[in-house]
Design a protein around this motif. Structure first.
Motif, PDB file in Angstrom:
ATOM      1  N   ILE A   1       0.838  -1.200   0.000  1.00 24.73           N
ATOM      2  CA  ILE A   1       0.000   0.000   0.000  1.00 24.73           C
ATOM      3  C   ILE A   1       0.874   1.251   0.000  1.00 24.73           C
ATOM      4  N   TYR A   2       1.931   1.233   0.775  1.00 22.92           N
ATOM      5  CA  TYR A   2       2.821   2.388   0.866  1.00 22.92           C
ATOM      6  C   TYR A   2       3.640   2.571  -0.420  1.00 22.92           C
ATOM      7  N   THR A   3       4.140   1.476  -0.962  1.00 23.78           N
ATOM      8  CA  THR A   3       4.962   1.602  -2.171  1.00 23.78           C
ATOM      9  C   THR A   3       4.125   1.972  -3.396  1.00 23.78           C
TER      10      THR A   3
ATOM     11  N   LYS B   1      11.769   0.238   2.060  1.00 25.41           N
ATOM     12  CA  LYS B   1      11.255   0.229   0.692  1.00 25.41           C
ATOM     13  C   LYS B   1      10.972   1.642   0.177  1.00 25.41           C
ATOM     14  N   LEU B   2      10.592   2.539   1.077  1.00 23.96           N
ATOM     15  CA  LEU B   2      10.281   3.905   0.651  1.00 23.96           C
ATOM     16  C   LEU B   2      11.534   4.702   0.307  1.00 23.96           C
ATOM     17  N   LYS B   3      12.702   4.194   0.711  1.00 23.56           N
ATOM     18  CA  LYS B   3      13.943   4.901   0.392  1.00 23.56           C
ATOM     19  C   LYS B   3      14.163   5.030  -1.111  1.00 23.56           C
TER      20      LYS B   3
ATOM     21  N   LEU C   1       4.215   9.963   3.726  1.00 22.58           N
ATOM     22  CA  LEU C   1       4.141   8.501   3.819  1.00 22.58           C
ATOM     23  C   LEU C   1       5.200   7.961   4.783  1.00 22.58           C
ATOM     24  N   GLN C   2       6.400   8.508   4.698  1.00 24.49           N
ATOM     25  CA  GLN C   2       7.471   8.093   5.600  1.00 24.49           C
ATOM     26  C   GLN C   2       7.107   8.401   7.047  1.00 24.49           C
ATOM     27  N   GLU C   3       6.491   9.542   7.265  1.00 23.58           N
ATOM     28  CA  GLU C   3       6.064   9.908   8.618  1.00 23.58           C
ATOM     29  C   GLU C   3       4.985   8.947   9.124  1.00 23.58           C
ATOM     30  N   ALA C   4       4.072   8.574   8.238  1.00 25.82           N
ATOM     31  CA  ALA C   4       3.013   7.633   8.621  1.00 25.82           C
ATOM     32  C   ALA C   4       3.607   6.263   8.952  1.00 25.82           C
TER      33      ALA C   4
END
Length: 223
Positions: A179-181, A217-219, A199-202
């Motif tokens: 969901i995040y990616t 993965k968000l990196k 998103l990173q904060e969440a």
């Protein structure tokens, strides 16, 4: 342990040296035997130490489980339940994932993935375990099918609808990395860098294990 083995090999080499006498060889063999005995005692000590540690862990587990099974029922009516409505589900497609989301509408859900059954019984009472487990199962169904349906919407060209569904899922504190990616990819394509930071904060607010995976993965979406 490595030093002991190295010493053993050294003494073996010396014991067969042609310049050593018989008495010297006997002395060396006694030293070798003493080191070998010490080595065995050390291994035995480690084995018993590990066994005691394992036994202590098992005892602690069963003590907690015993206490949990006698914890009285507590009021769970005021927990922070997630209840979704049909307006949160895009109507653009008809898929199995969408149908699964629709069956969850109006039902109570809780993300309890960070708690074991023992934790739940200790916190809320053994009599509430089945209901809480059902709420957790529904939450898992929600986040799994939200990820699937969002991907189906994106693949069909309904990017805005996919984004809305994903944003709603993130607001529900899901810990499904897809969901995040997916949402980060939509933000990146649209040049919404602040959205990726949000998103990173969440993700940073999640439990440690999923938090680490998702942030890693968000990196790849960082500018």
């Amino acid at each position: 342990t490595i030093k002991i083995i190295h010493t053993i090999h050294l003494f073996r080499k010396i014991s067969y040296n042609e310049y050593t006498t018989i008495s010297e060889r006997i002395s060396i063999m006694f030293v070798f035997l003493a080191i070998f005995i010490v080595f065995l005692l050390y291994i035995n000590f480690l084995m018993h130490k590990n066994k005691r540690a394992q036994e202590n862990l098992e005892k602690q587990f069963w003590d907690r489980e015993h206490s949990a099974n006698f914890t009285r029922k507590k009021d769970i009516s005021n927990l922070n339940y997630l209840i979704i409505t049909e307006d949160k589900i895009p109507q653009n497609l008809t898929t199995d994932a969408k149908k699964s989301l629709e069956t969850l509408c109006g039902q109570k859900m809780l993300n309890l993935s960070s708690m074991s059954n023992t934790d739940l019984k200790l916190e809320y009472g053994v009599a509430n375990l089945d209901e809480l487990s059902a709420c957790d199962d529904r939450f898992s169904t929600f986040e799994r099918n939200a990820a699937i349906y969002a991907q189906e919407l994106s693949d069909a060209g309904y990017t805005d609808q996919a984004r809305q569904l994903l944003e709603f899922a993130v607001s529900c504190h899901v810990d499904n990395s897809s969901i995040y990616t997916q949402l980060a990819a939509i933000y990146q394509t649209g040049g919404n860098l602040s959205g990726i930071l949000q998103l990173q904060e969440a993700a940073a607010q999640l439990a440690p294990f999923p938090q680490k995976i998702i942030l890693e993965k968000l990196k790849s979406f960082q500018p």
